[in-house]
Design a protein around this motif. Structure first.
Motif, PDB file in Angstrom:
ATOM      1  N   SER A  30       0.813  -1.220   0.000  1.00  5.93           N
ATOM      2  CA  SER A  30       0.000   0.000   0.000  1.00  5.93           C
ATOM      3  C   SER A  30       0.849   1.273   0.000  1.00  5.93           C
ATOM      4  O   SER A  30       0.370   2.339  -0.379  1.00  5.93           O
ATOM      5  N   GLU A  31       2.112   1.171   0.389  1.00  2.73           N
ATOM      6  CA  GLU A  31       3.003   2.336   0.358  1.00  2.73           C
ATOM      7  C   GLU A  31       3.462   2.676  -1.059  1.00  2.73           C
ATOM      8  O   GLU A  31       3.601   3.830  -1.420  1.00  2.73           O
ATOM      9  N   ARG A  32       3.701   1.658  -1.867  1.00  2.00           N
ATOM     10  CA  ARG A  32       4.217   1.890  -3.220  1.00  2.00           C
ATOM     11  C   ARG A  32       3.132   1.842  -4.297  1.00  2.00           C
ATOM     12  O   ARG A  32       3.396   2.163  -5.445  1.00  2.00           O
ATOM     13  N   SER A  33       1.932   1.439  -3.943  1.00  2.00           N
ATOM     14  CA  SER A  33       0.826   1.383  -4.904  1.00  2.00           C
ATOM     15  C   SER A  33       0.043   2.684  -4.864  1.00  2.00           C
ATOM     16  O   SER A  33      -0.042   3.327  -3.824  1.00  2.00           O
ATOM     17  N   ARG A  34      -0.530   3.060  -5.995  1.00  2.00           N
ATOM     18  CA  ARG A  34      -1.338   4.278  -6.111  1.00  2.00           C
ATOM     19  C   ARG A  34      -2.658   3.927  -6.762  1.00  2.00           C
ATOM     20  O   ARG A  34      -2.690   3.354  -7.858  1.00  2.00           O
ATOM     21  N   ILE A  35      -3.744   4.276  -6.071  1.00  2.00           N
ATOM     22  CA  ILE A  35      -5.080   4.030  -6.606  1.00  2.00           C
ATOM     23  C   ILE A  35      -5.836   5.349  -6.574  1.00  2.00           C
ATOM     24  O   ILE A  35      -5.900   6.018  -5.542  1.00  2.00           O
ATOM     25  N   GLY A  36      -6.363   5.718  -7.710  1.00  2.00           N
ATOM     26  CA  GLY A  36      -7.043   6.995  -7.804  1.00  2.00           C
ATOM     27  C   GLY A  36      -8.290   6.927  -8.658  1.00  2.00           C
ATOM     28  O   GLY A  36      -8.663   5.875  -9.170  1.00  2.00           O
ATOM     29  N   PHE A  37      -8.936   8.075  -8.777  1.00  2.00           N
ATOM     30  CA  PHE A  37     -10.110   8.183  -9.631  1.00  2.00           C
ATOM     31  C   PHE A  37     -10.124   9.557 -10.270  1.00  2.00           C
ATOM     32  O   PHE A  37      -9.471  10.493  -9.800  1.00  2.00           O
TER      33      PHE A  37
END
Length: 189
Positions: A30-37
């Motif tokens: 979760s530190e290196r992953s990016r989830i957006g909208f």
């Protein structure tokens, strides 16, 4: 207690598509992953948001396929460095984080080659209390070990009306585009 159990259950399995070990499960970093909208206003302005808290796993199934689970915390949504838009997005007229604290995705079992070759990752998305079948498009991997040596990149578009996200219809378009850049935790963590 029920929220904690639910959060733990989703943690015990999932997100977006990286190569798992030959057996068991691999946690999303979760530190290196990016989830957006991304949303668009009726005037064409782009509004970008991120999910500051998310958890997931990629599980290797007994038949050799994989399954992805992802949980996004709606109360941790941040919109374009704007307190005003962040409050609106979390509020009852949009994601309604107080009533629907989590957004969940559970993929259908899929071949590991999907992560390397790209294509549709199908599954069930639960948002705003509604569960529907959705697909996310995986980009072909840019490295031999996607999720470890490079991001697994996925995008998907949903119609917010399908999930009862009916607030601000005069201002915002009906489409929400999700973007994901996912990494797995190192095996030694």
């Amino acid at each position: 207690m029920a929220v904690t159990r639910r959060w733990f259950r989703w943690l015990a399995a999932a997100v977006c598509c990286a190569g798992a070990a030959s057996a068991g499960a691999q946690e999303i970093d979760s530190e290196r992953s990016r989830i957006g909208f991304e949303l668009r206003t009726r005037w064409g302005q782009r509004v970008d948001g991120t999910f500051a808290r998310h958890q997931g796993m990629v599980t290797a199934l007994a038949d050799g396929r994989q399954q992805v689970q992802l949980t996004l915390a709606a109360a941790a949504i941040e919109v374009a460095d704007s307190t005003y838009y962040t409050v609106m997005a979390r509020g009852p007229q949009f994601f309604d984080a107080a009533r629907y604290p989590y957004i969940d995705f559970l993929s259908e079992p899929h071949r590991e080659a999907l992560v390397h070759d790209g294509g549709k990752l199908r599954g069930k998305l639960t948002l705003h209390g509604v569960t529907r079948s959705e697909s996310f498009i995986l980009q072909p991997a840019e490295c031999a070990r996607p999720g470890r040596d490079c991001d697994v990149v996925a995008t998907g578009v949903i119609n917010r009306a399908d999930y009862g996200l009916s607030g601000y219809r005069l201002v915002l378009s009906d489409w929400v585009r999700f973007t994901m850049r996912v990494r797995l935790k190192n095996e030694d963590e």
